[in-house]
Scaffold this motif. Structure first.
Motif, PDB file in Angstrom:
ATOM      1  N   GLN A  39       0.828  -1.207   0.000  1.00 48.47           N
ATOM      2  CA  GLN A  39       0.000   0.000   0.000  1.00 48.47           C
ATOM      3  C   GLN A  39       0.861   1.255   0.000  1.00 48.47           C
ATOM      4  N   ILE A  40       1.963   1.215   0.769  1.00 48.64           N
ATOM      5  CA  ILE A  40       2.856   2.378   0.818  1.00 48.64           C
ATOM      6  C   ILE A  40       3.402   2.685  -0.568  1.00 48.64           C
ATOM      7  N   LEU A  41       3.945   1.653  -1.256  1.00 48.86           N
ATOM      8  CA  LEU A  41       4.571   1.883  -2.566  1.00 48.86           C
ATOM      9  C   LEU A  41       3.525   2.251  -3.615  1.00 48.86           C
ATOM     10  N   LEU A  42       2.339   1.578  -3.594  1.00 48.71           N
ATOM     11  CA  LEU A  42       1.315   1.868  -4.594  1.00 48.71           C
ATOM     12  C   LEU A  42       0.786   3.288  -4.436  1.00 48.71           C
ATOM     13  N   LYS A  43       0.602   3.748  -3.187  1.00 47.82           N
ATOM     14  CA  LYS A  43       0.090   5.110  -3.011  1.00 47.82           C
ATOM     15  C   LYS A  43       1.137   6.129  -3.410  1.00 47.82           C
ATOM     16  N   LEU A  44       2.411   5.831  -3.171  1.00 47.18           N
ATOM     17  CA  LEU A  44       3.461   6.763  -3.603  1.00 47.18           C
ATOM     18  C   LEU A  44       3.522   6.820  -5.132  1.00 47.18           C
ATOM     19  N   LEU A  45       3.412   5.647  -5.784  1.00 40.21           N
ATOM     20  CA  LEU A  45       3.460   5.624  -7.247  1.00 40.21           C
ATOM     21  C   LEU A  45       2.217   6.271  -7.837  1.00 40.21           C
ATOM     22  N   THR A  46       1.047   6.020  -7.206  1.00 40.94           N
ATOM     23  CA  THR A  46      -0.190   6.636  -7.697  1.00 40.94           C
ATOM     24  C   THR A  46      -0.105   8.151  -7.597  1.00 40.94           C
ATOM     25  N   ASN A  47       0.432   8.620  -6.477  1.00 39.79           N
ATOM     26  CA  ASN A  47       0.599  10.072  -6.303  1.00 39.79           C
ATOM     27  C   ASN A  47       1.559  10.636  -7.332  1.00 39.79           C
ATOM     28  N   ALA A  48       2.622   9.887  -7.641  1.00 37.82           N
ATOM     29  CA  ALA A  48       3.595  10.358  -8.631  1.00 37.82           C
ATOM     30  C   ALA A  48       2.986  10.388 -10.030  1.00 37.82           C
ATOM     31  N   THR A  49       2.190   9.362 -10.404  1.00 37.43           N
ATOM     32  CA  THR A  49       1.573   9.345 -11.733  1.00 37.43           C
ATOM     33  C   THR A  49       0.547  10.456 -11.875  1.00 37.43           C
ATOM     34  N   ASN A  50      -0.057  10.867 -10.754  1.00 39.25           N
ATOM     35  CA  ASN A  50      -1.058  11.927 -10.797  1.00 39.25           C
ATOM     36  C   ASN A  50      -0.430  13.280 -11.143  1.00 39.25           C
ATOM     37  N   PHE A  51       0.845  13.473 -10.702  1.00 37.23           N
ATOM     38  CA  PHE A  51       1.480  14.774 -10.921  1.00 37.23           C
ATOM     39  C   PHE A  51       2.525  14.752 -12.030  1.00 37.23           C
ATOM     40  N   ALA A  52       2.922  13.544 -12.480  1.00 39.66           N
ATOM     41  CA  ALA A  52       3.929  13.485 -13.552  1.00 39.66           C
ATOM     42  C   ALA A  52       3.278  13.840 -14.890  1.00 39.66           C
ATOM     43  N   PRO A  53       3.953  14.601 -15.756  1.00 37.68           N
ATOM     44  CA  PRO A  53       3.395  14.925 -17.086  1.00 37.68           C
ATOM     45  C   PRO A  53       3.347  13.691 -17.973  1.00 37.68           C
ATOM     46  N   GLU A  54       2.428  13.730 -18.931  1.00 41.44           N
ATOM     47  CA  GLU A  54       2.308  12.587 -19.846  1.00 41.44           C
ATOM     48  C   GLU A  54       3.597  12.410 -20.632  1.00 41.44           C
ATOM     49  N   GLY A  55       3.939  11.143 -20.858  1.00 41.48           N
ATOM     50  CA  GLY A  55       5.142  10.814 -21.602  1.00 41.48           C
ATOM     51  C   GLY A  55       6.406  10.851 -20.747  1.00 41.48           C
ATOM     52  N   SER A  56       6.277  11.211 -19.471  1.00 36.76           N
ATOM     53  CA  SER A  56       7.462  11.261 -18.599  1.00 36.76           C
ATOM     54  C   SER A  56       7.695   9.909 -17.927  1.00 36.76           C
ATOM     55  N   THR A  57       8.721   9.868 -17.158  1.00 42.23           N
ATOM     56  CA  THR A  57       9.121   8.624 -16.455  1.00 42.23           C
ATOM     57  C   THR A  57       9.190   8.900 -14.963  1.00 42.23           C
ATOM     58  N   ILE A  58       8.575   8.008 -14.201  1.00 41.49           N
ATOM     59  CA  ILE A  58       8.733   8.060 -12.745  1.00 41.49           C
ATOM     60  C   ILE A  58       9.668   6.938 -12.328  1.00 41.49           C
ATOM     61  N   THR A  59      10.369   7.170 -11.226  1.00 44.09           N
ATOM     62  CA  THR A  59      11.424   6.238 -10.801  1.00 44.09           C
ATOM     63  C   THR A  59      11.101   5.684  -9.408  1.00 44.09           C
ATOM     64  N   LEU A  60      11.269   4.360  -9.293  1.00 42.03           N
ATOM     65  CA  LEU A  60      11.171   3.678  -8.005  1.00 42.03           C
ATOM     66  C   LEU A  60      12.555   3.112  -7.687  1.00 42.03           C
ATOM     67  N   ALA A  61      13.258   3.761  -6.778  1.00 47.66           N
ATOM     68  CA  ALA A  61      14.614   3.340  -6.422  1.00 47.66           C
ATOM     69  C   ALA A  61      14.587   2.622  -5.071  1.00 47.66           C
ATOM     70  N   CYS A  62      15.388   1.615  -4.981  1.00 53.33           N
ATOM     71  CA  CYS A  62      15.461   0.822  -3.755  1.00 53.33           C
ATOM     72  C   CYS A  62      16.922   0.529  -3.447  1.00 53.33           C
ATOM     73  N   ARG A  63      17.291   0.723  -2.190  1.00 55.91           N
ATOM     74  CA  ARG A  63      18.646   0.413  -1.738  1.00 55.91           C
ATOM     75  C   ARG A  63      18.586  -0.081  -0.296  1.00 55.91           C
ATOM     76  N   ARG A  64      19.687  -0.664   0.142  1.00 56.62           N
ATOM     77  CA  ARG A  64      19.717  -1.273   1.475  1.00 56.62           C
ATOM     78  C   ARG A  64      20.931  -0.753   2.244  1.00 56.62           C
ATOM     79  N   ASN A  65      20.710  -0.488   3.510  1.00 52.31           N
ATOM     80  CA  ASN A  65      21.797  -0.065   4.403  1.00 52.31           C
ATOM     81  C   ASN A  65      21.660  -0.848   5.707  1.00 52.31           C
ATOM     82  N   GLY A  66      22.337  -1.970   5.774  1.00 52.24           N
ATOM     83  CA  GLY A  66      22.216  -2.832   6.939  1.00 52.24           C
ATOM     84  C   GLY A  66      20.827  -3.443   6.993  1.00 52.24           C
TER      85      GLY A  66
END
Length: 857
Positions: A745-772
């Motif tokens: 739910q956290i990731l889907l709502k963040l992506l949904t919010n990003a698609t709502n404000f991103a212009p058409e034809g643009s790219t949204i990024t989901l980055a993931c990294r680990r620290n311990g």
């Protein structure tokens, strides 16, 4: 027996005579009447011996002899007479037996008296032998019996003559002897253990004490020894004392940290202590003796042997190697006829301390030179040894003169000649009194009022090794400060009198020092009732009509008059009978005084109560709102589910074909219902979080699978808005322990919010990294961004920002994201600038436990 033994023969004789008279046949009437009287008396004697064997014999005899008189008596009288005669015979025999027994008893009594006299003479003889002036015996017969005393000890021994004082051994024997004797006597009486010992009195006399048990009795004999035995006992005690001293000194030397050794006449080691064995790396002193390990080198030992003599011990410093380190020792070696003994004292540390002391003295001199207080130090010859720069500045003397080390007397004369010392009527007497510090034991303090207007406190202290230190403290500024302080007190008093707060100061004795008019006005007391010197109990009585609670003035009185080292402060609120609300404070002051302050907070308290009541109403309204939202949300979700189900059913071919407009309306209904269901679910989730009942079901989730699942679920939304999703995640991220549903739910709502404000034809990024154990998810878009003034409210509920977005929602997405992230013990940050897009970053720690209940916000 009623008949006396001495009268029995006479009675018996009378009876016999009566019988004889009867046998002779005297016929006179007077005679017969006399005979009858005597026979009656015999009858009474017969009754005493009735039942005896002799009675029958006596009766027969009487019957034969009285045959001739049968004509004179009746048959009854004959019988009585026979009985009397029988009793008379028995009485005669009994009297004879008693007389014989009495003679035997008198003889035995005489023998016993003779034996008793002989025994008493022997006891007296034994007592005379025992009870001399050189010994004393104490006898105990049984555990609880009182002691018996025999004999006395000489007065010069110091032993008490009184029995009760004699048993107090600690009063006339030495403590060691008294304690040993008490234990020995206790063992003797309790366990029958004999003992022999020698004890010492406080007068240094020697006594021999012997303890024995005989015939169930305990005997303790104290013997004052004669000259030879006393000398032997003294030698024995001296030998034990010397042995104890040697053992004590061995223990002492064995416990010290300095190596100690003893040698015989040939130079061989005979005893060493533990410090010696430790210095020569031996496990025990016995090993050092057996192996002959030497503490000093051969050359050093030869030097000691060549230099030491009985009259001149060796004392010098020698270096040796201990534990691999070169160490300097102060060696002391003495020699006697029986050998030699030595001790090594480690002086390496002392040398270091001496050098450190020199450096410290130099440092102190530098410190004193930087002090603002003038200091001058004179040596034992009264010559100036040290002075600091402040001393030069104070007196204005030349450096050359001070470096010449002038005498203290010369220095005072120089200062007087330059008119820098106070004028004195008798200069010589004043100077002698000032210089007497060199012979004084205590520090001398004096005040010098200089001609230039300065006031100095002169502190002179004598040194134990000779010399003195003079410290000149400039009190000019202090005097000015005292003047200003007094002025300040006056101003302070005027200020307190004009304060609106009530002020009262009490001393440690509980008496009032001062109070201002505001205090008297608040409590309704007069100036006479609150005058200085009134006790706090009187103040309490005066204030009772306004406030009469036990935790009020009574508690103030306890705090003011207690004797605790640390006096606590106290604050609180009082409400008087008049309706005034006072904030009070109890503040400890110097000199054990206490200040009470009272501030009229009636208006503030009433406003505070109104605000609290309003806040409580708002809180209850918020609870009603949450209950209403939760109830309505549950009520809305059921019909929405039905609408969505019937809408999907209308789309199926089995229901029948729909025209184009009907199909369009059904799609709108389905989309709006899904959106409304999402909003209702979000509201329910927030209500669950607020209620503190949301549970996280932790599972181990593969991060790669999680990203793929999220990307698949957001595909339709991306396609609808013509947006491209780019996932940036390194390989081998592993897994995370979290609630998979809430994390999606956290990731889907963040992506949904990003698609709502991103212009058409643009790219949204989901980055993931680990620290311990922490996993970071960052969603970025290239939308219009968020203004800086709106960043603080983006996580607020129902905060919707439709500007630049394709759809306007209820404003719950980011609020839900923040709540779920916090439930995972993580945090969320947002970075956005107008025109540069937005990046939302979530830190999700991998959980350790698998069950967490959401806490109510």
């Amino acid at each position: 027996m009623s008949v006396n033994e001495k009268n029995l023969p006479q009675e018996a004789a009378s009876c016999c005579q009566a019988v004889a008279d009867l046998s002779k046949g005297s016929g006179a009437s007077k005679a017969s009447s006399g005979v009858r009287g005597r026979l009656r008396s015999c009858a009474s004697l017969r009754s005493l011996l009735a039942g005896s064997a002799l009675a029958s014999c006596a009766t027969g005899a009487l019957a034969q002899q009285a045959g001739s008189a049968a004509k004179l008596f009746t048959s009854t009288e004959v019988v009585i007479s026979s009985m009397v005669v029988g009793a008379l015979g028995a009485t005669l025999l009994s009297v004879l037996w008693l007389v014989r027994q009495r003679g035997n008893m008198e003889a035995e009594t005489q023998e016993m008296r003779s034996a008793l006299i002989d025994a008493q003479q022997q006891i007296s003889k034994y007592q005379a032998l025992i009870a001399d002036k050189n010994r004393r015996i104490i006898i105990w017969d049984g555990a609880g019996s009182s002691p018996e005393f025999l004999g006395q000890l000489p007065v010069e021994t110091g032993a008490p003559q009184q029995d009760r004082e004699f048993l107090a051994f600690g009063r006339w024997l030495r403590p060691t002897s008294a304690s040993e004797l008490d234990r020995a006597i206790e063992t003797l009486r309790g366990d029958a253990h004999s003992f022999d010992m020698v004890v010492e009195t406080h007068r240094d006399e020697i006594l021999e004490v012997q303890g024995r048990v005989s015939g169930g009795k305990a005997f303790v004999r104290f013997i004052a020894l004669n000259n030879l035995r006393a000398e032997l006992a003294e030698l024995k005690i001296e030998r034990e004392r010397l042995q104890g001293s040697i053992t004590l000194f061995h223990s002492l030397l064995d416990a010290i940290e300095q190596p100690v050794w003893r040698r015989d006449t040939t130079g061989r080691l005979t005893w060493v202590n533990h410090a010696y064995s430790d210095a020569v790396d031996a496990t025990a002193p016995a090993q050092a003796l057996d192996e002959g390990r030497e503490f000093l080198g051969t050359i050093a030992r030869e030097e000691i042997r060549a230099a030491v003599t009985p009259a001149s011990p060796f004392h010098d410093r020698i270096s040796t190697v201990v534990h691999g380190n070169r160490t300097i020792y102060d060696i002391v070696d003495v020699v006697a006829t029986s050998g030699s003994a030595g001790m090594a004292i480690d002086v390496s540390e002392a040398e270091s301390v001496r050098e450190e002391l020199k450096r410290t003295l130099r440092s102190h001199a530098e410190t004193l030179d930087h002090l603002a207080t003038p200091v001058a130090i004179f040596d034992r010859d009264r010559r100036l040894q040290f002075y600091n720069q402040a001393f030069v500045t104070l007196w204005g003397l030349g450096i050359s003169f001070l470096d010449s080390r002038p005498d203290n007397n010369e220095l005072l004369d120089r200062l007087r000649g330059e008119n820098k010392l106070p004028e004195q009527l008798n200069w010589r007497s004043w100077k002698e009194d000032a210089l007497s510090i060199y012979q004084a034991l205590d520090t001398k303090t004096d005040l010098w009022h200089l001609p230039n207007g300065q006031t100095l406190r002169v502190i002179a202290t004598a040194h134990p090794q000779g010399g003195a230190t003079w410290v000149f403290e400039n009190l000019t500024e202090q005097v000015d400060l005292e003047t200003r302080y007094n002025t300040l007190l006056m101003v302070q008093g005027e200020t307190i009198d004009h304060l609106s707060e009530g002020v009262a100061v009490f001393g440690p004795d509980g008496r009032l020092r001062l109070s201002n008019p505001a205090f008297r006005a608040l409590w309704g007391v007069t100036a006479e009732q609150a005058k200085p010197g009134e006790h706090i109990r009187a103040i309490e009585d005066a204030c009772a009509p306004s406030y009469d609670r036990a935790d009020g003035w009574r508690r103030f009185g306890q705090m003011i008059t207690n004797f605790d080292d640390e006096r606590p402060s106290l604050q609180g609120t009082l409400e008087l009978y008049s309706g005034l609300i006072l904030d009070y404070a109890v503040t400890p002051l110097p000199n054990a005084q206490t200040m009470l302050t009272f501030v009229d907070m009636t208006a503030s308290a009433r406003a505070e109560r109104a605000l609290m009541e309003k806040n409580e109403a708002l809180r209850r309204a918020d609870e009603i709102k949450n209950d209403f939202v939760q109830h309505v949300s549950y009520e809305l979700r059921s019909p929405l589910t039905n609408i969505i189900g019937f809408t999907d059913l209308l789309k199926t071919p089995g229901i029948g074909p729909l025209n184009e407009r009907q199909a369009e309306y059904v799609d709108h209904i389905s989309t709006s219902s899904s959106l409304l269901l999402t909003i209702v679910n979000d509201i329910l989730d927030l209500a669950t979080v607020d209620a503190g009942i949301m549970q996280l079901n932790y599972e181990e989730i593969s991060i790669d699978d999680l990203l793929d699942d999220v990307a698949m679920q957001i595909t339709d939304r991306l396609h609808e808005n013509q947006i491209t999703l780019e996932i940036m995640a390194p390989k081998g991220l592993g897994s995370i322990i979290a609630d998979p549903q809430r994390l999606k739910q956290i990731l889907l709502k963040l992506l949904t919010n990003a698609t709502n404000f991103a212009p058409e034809g643009s790219t949204i990024t989901l980055a993931c990294r680990r620290n311990g154990a922490d996993v970071f998810f960052a969603v970025s878009d290239s939308g219009p961004g968020i203004p800086e003034e709106m960043l603080s409210s983006v996580f607020n509920r129902f905060s919707s920002t439709p500007r630049g977005g394709k759809r306007s929602g209820a404003g719950l997405g980011l609020s839900i994201v923040e709540s779920f992230v916090q439930l995972h013990k993580g945090d969320i940050t947002i970075d956005s600038r107008p025109g540069s897009g937005t990046t939302v970053t979530c830190r999700i720690p991998s959980a350790v436990t698998f069950h967490t209940i959401a806490a109510a916000e």
